[in-house]
Design a protein around this motif. Structure first.
Motif, PDB file in Angstrom:
ATOM      1  N   MET A   1      91.282  50.785  29.536  1.00  0.00           N
ATOM      2  CA  MET A   1      90.423  50.782  30.713  1.00  0.00           C
ATOM      3  C   MET A   1      89.134  49.999  30.412  1.00  0.00           C
ATOM      4  SD  MET A   1      88.914  54.040  32.843  1.00  0.00           S
ATOM      5  CE  MET A   1      87.896  53.799  34.272  1.00  0.00           C
ATOM      6  N   GLU A   2      88.806  49.078  31.277  1.00  0.00           N
ATOM      7  CA  GLU A   2      87.641  48.221  31.058  1.00  0.00           C
ATOM      8  C   GLU A   2      86.342  49.017  31.227  1.00  0.00           C
ATOM      9  OE1 GLU A   2      85.765  44.034  32.712  1.00  0.00           O
ATOM     10  OE2 GLU A   2      87.722  44.748  33.411  1.00  0.00           O
ATOM     11  N   ARG A   3      85.440  48.830  30.277  1.00  0.00           N
ATOM     12  CA  ARG A   3      84.169  49.554  30.305  1.00  0.00           C
ATOM     13  C   ARG A   3      83.294  49.020  31.426  1.00  0.00           C
ATOM     14  NH1 ARG A   3      79.035  48.949  28.320  1.00  0.00           N
ATOM     15  NH2 ARG A   3      79.570  46.885  27.475  1.00  0.00           N
ATOM     16  N   GLU A   4      82.708  49.941  32.182  1.00  0.00           N
ATOM     17  CA  GLU A   4      81.834  49.552  33.285  1.00  0.00           C
ATOM     18  C   GLU A   4      80.531  48.990  32.731  1.00  0.00           C
ATOM     19  OE1 GLU A   4      79.695  51.497  37.274  1.00  0.00           O
ATOM     20  OE2 GLU A   4      81.030  52.704  36.002  1.00  0.00           O
ATOM     21  N   GLU A   5      80.063  47.900  33.322  1.00  0.00           N
ATOM     22  CA  GLU A   5      78.832  47.236  32.864  1.00  0.00           C
ATOM     23  C   GLU A   5      77.614  48.124  33.131  1.00  0.00           C
ATOM     24  OE1 GLU A   5      76.832  42.806  33.189  1.00  0.00           O
ATOM     25  OE2 GLU A   5      77.809  43.669  34.953  1.00  0.00           O
ATOM     26  N   ALA A   6      76.771  48.277  32.120  1.00  0.00           N
ATOM     27  CA  ALA A   6      75.562  49.085  32.269  1.00  0.00           C
ATOM     28  C   ALA A   6      74.601  48.421  33.246  1.00  0.00           C
ATOM     29  CB  ALA A   6      74.890  49.275  30.917  1.00  0.00           C
ATOM     30  N   GLU A   7      73.817  49.251  33.918  1.00  0.00           N
ATOM     31  CA  GLU A   7      72.886  48.736  34.924  1.00  0.00           C
ATOM     32  C   GLU A   7      71.943  47.683  34.346  1.00  0.00           C
ATOM     33  OE1 GLU A   7      72.665  49.226  38.124  1.00  0.00           O
ATOM     34  OE2 GLU A   7      74.333  50.637  38.253  1.00  0.00           O
ATOM     35  N   ILE A   8      71.442  47.952  33.142  1.00  0.00           N
ATOM     36  CA  ILE A   8      70.473  47.020  32.556  1.00  0.00           C
ATOM     37  C   ILE A   8      71.115  45.682  32.235  1.00  0.00           C
ATOM     38  CG2 ILE A   8      70.835  47.743  30.149  1.00  0.00           C
ATOM     39  CD1 ILE A   8      67.755  47.451  29.824  1.00  0.00           C
ATOM     40  N   PRO A  12      68.975  39.993  35.696  1.00  0.00           N
ATOM     41  CA  PRO A  12      68.887  38.567  35.333  1.00  0.00           C
ATOM     42  C   PRO A  12      68.027  38.393  34.088  1.00  0.00           C
ATOM     43  CG  PRO A  12      67.517  39.042  37.249  1.00  0.00           C
ATOM     44  CD  PRO A  12      68.345  40.271  36.998  1.00  0.00           C
ATOM     45  N   ILE A  13      68.314  37.353  33.338  1.00  0.00           N
ATOM     46  CA  ILE A  13      67.647  37.145  32.054  1.00  0.00           C
ATOM     47  C   ILE A  13      66.133  36.996  32.220  1.00  0.00           C
ATOM     48  CG2 ILE A  13      67.978  34.657  32.130  1.00  0.00           C
ATOM     49  CD1 ILE A  13      68.061  36.966  29.014  1.00  0.00           C
ATOM     50  N   ASP A  14      65.683  36.414  33.338  1.00  0.00           N
ATOM     51  CA  ASP A  14      64.242  36.261  33.571  1.00  0.00           C
ATOM     52  C   ASP A  14      63.548  37.615  33.679  1.00  0.00           C
ATOM     53  OD1 ASP A  14      64.603  33.572  33.558  1.00  0.00           O
ATOM     54  OD2 ASP A  14      64.474  33.310  35.730  1.00  0.00           O
ATOM     55  N   LEU A  15      64.230  38.581  34.308  1.00  0.00           N
ATOM     56  CA  LEU A  15      63.652  39.917  34.452  1.00  0.00           C
ATOM     57  C   LEU A  15      63.662  40.656  33.123  1.00  0.00           C
ATOM     58  CD1 LEU A  15      62.395  42.032  36.225  1.00  0.00           C
ATOM     59  CD2 LEU A  15      64.669  42.753  36.962  1.00  0.00           C
ATOM     60  N   VAL A  16      64.705  40.468  32.328  1.00  0.00           N
ATOM     61  CA  VAL A  16      64.770  41.065  30.993  1.00  0.00           C
ATOM     62  C   VAL A  16      63.611  40.552  30.141  1.00  0.00           C
ATOM     63  CG1 VAL A  16      66.110  41.224  28.858  1.00  0.00           C
ATOM     64  CG2 VAL A  16      67.268  41.386  31.069  1.00  0.00           C
ATOM     65  N   LYS A  38      72.214  38.860  25.142  1.00  0.00           N
ATOM     66  CA  LYS A  38      71.327  38.778  26.299  1.00  0.00           C
ATOM     67  C   LYS A  38      69.934  39.271  25.955  1.00  0.00           C
ATOM     68  CE  LYS A  38      71.235  39.723  31.251  1.00  0.00           C
ATOM     69  NZ  LYS A  38      71.961  40.310  32.394  1.00  0.00           N
ATOM     70  N   TRP A  39      69.852  40.369  25.223  1.00  0.00           N
ATOM     71  CA  TRP A  39      68.546  40.890  24.830  1.00  0.00           C
ATOM     72  C   TRP A  39      67.861  39.947  23.853  1.00  0.00           C
ATOM     73  CZ3 TRP A  39      67.536  46.789  24.388  1.00  0.00           C
ATOM     74  CH2 TRP A  39      67.934  47.409  25.594  1.00  0.00           C
ATOM     75  N   LYS A  40      68.637  39.347  22.974  1.00  0.00           N
ATOM     76  CA  LYS A  40      68.058  38.396  22.026  1.00  0.00           C
ATOM     77  C   LYS A  40      67.444  37.217  22.774  1.00  0.00           C
ATOM     78  CE  LYS A  40      69.160  35.676  17.906  1.00  0.00           C
ATOM     79  NZ  LYS A  40      70.218  35.319  16.907  1.00  0.00           N
ATOM     80  N   GLU A  41      68.162  36.717  23.791  1.00  0.00           N
ATOM     81  CA  GLU A  41      67.630  35.617  24.589  1.00  0.00           C
ATOM     82  C   GLU A  41      66.421  36.071  25.394  1.00  0.00           C
ATOM     83  OE1 GLU A  41      67.053  31.895  26.033  1.00  0.00           O
ATOM     84  OE2 GLU A  41      68.375  32.548  24.401  1.00  0.00           O
ATOM     85  N   GLY A  42      66.447  37.324  25.849  1.00  0.00           N
ATOM     86  CA  GLY A  42      65.314  37.869  26.594  1.00  0.00           C
ATOM     87  C   GLY A  42      64.056  37.952  25.744  1.00  0.00           C
TER      88      GLY A  42
END
Length: 228
Positions: A1-8, A12-16, A38-42
């Motif tokens: 079963m595919e894991r549901e993507e977390a809200e965070i 968008p990367i700009d908001l992160v 994504k967090w690393k890029e943020g």
């Protein structure tokens, strides 16, 4: 079963990057950057957007400081003053920092109390800081060699702190004030320069503020008004 993507993860990367911009702990930023790509890029984008960066209060070394400064493309103010945790930045670190893209745009640099640095590192850094307006090298062991480099490289300099820089001489100060015509304030507390030198500085630049204010009170037995 595919894991549901977390809200965070849906942000968008700009908001992160904007959110990470509120984090002042470099340790927390390092941990955040290791969570996912994504967090690393943020984190990288948040650093790139910063106008000021202060390492005062943090235990830093050449590697960590250089890595962060190189990511801060829009940096205007850099504070790497010595803190209670000690600062392990050396001349080699200042040289590596001087290669960062932001150095030419810096308007303020503080190296206060960094006992491990010498003229070698300061000259490397300052020679590329052509937009510099405010400089604090108080509590260091710099000599006239650094003052000559500042005079040649920083025509926009407005203020400089030489607090307890006991190895600078009259020659270095005169050259500095003579070439940095926009200089408004100079702090010479704790230096070993003869008081008559300050009269010469005021001859070159009558509006120069020499601090502390009482440094010119008594010269040759004659009362002289303190400089504000």
């Amino acid at each position: 079963m595919e894991r549901e993507e977390a809200e965070i993860d849906r942000l968008p990367i700009d908001l992160v990057a904007y959110i990470f911009g509120f984090i002042i702990s470099f340790t927390d930023l390092a941990q955040a950057s290791s969570v996912c790509r994504k967090w690393k890029e943020g984190v990288k984008q948040s650093l790139a957007q910063r106008n000021s960066m202060s390492f005062a209060g943090w235990k830093m070394d050449d590697d960590s400081t250089t890595r962060l400064v190189r990511l801060a493309y829009n940096l205007k103010e850099l504070d790497i003053s010595r803190s209670r945790w000690d600062c392990h930045i050396t001349d080699n670190g200042l040289y590596r920092i001087s290669l960062a893209n932001c150095i030419g745009n810096l308007t303020s640099i503080s190296l206060w109390g960094m006992a491990r640095i010498t003229d070698r590192g300061v000259v490397q850094l300052i020679s590329r800081a052509i937009s510099l307006q405010h400089l604090n090298i108080g509590g260091t062991f710099v000599t006239d060699e650094s003052l000559f480099a500042i005079a040649d490289s920083c025509p926009r300099l407005k203020s400089i702190v030489l607090w307890s820089c006991r190895h600078v001489t009259e020659s270095g100060l005169l050259n500095l004030v003579n070439k940095c015509r926009k200089l408004e304030s100079i702090n010479v507390w704790g230096t070993r320069v003869p008081v008559n030198c300050f009269i010469d500085l005021l001859t070159i630049s009558p509006s120069l503020q020499i601090k502390p204010a009482g440094v010119l009170l008594n010269v040759g037995g004659a009362a002289i008004l303190p400089v504000a």
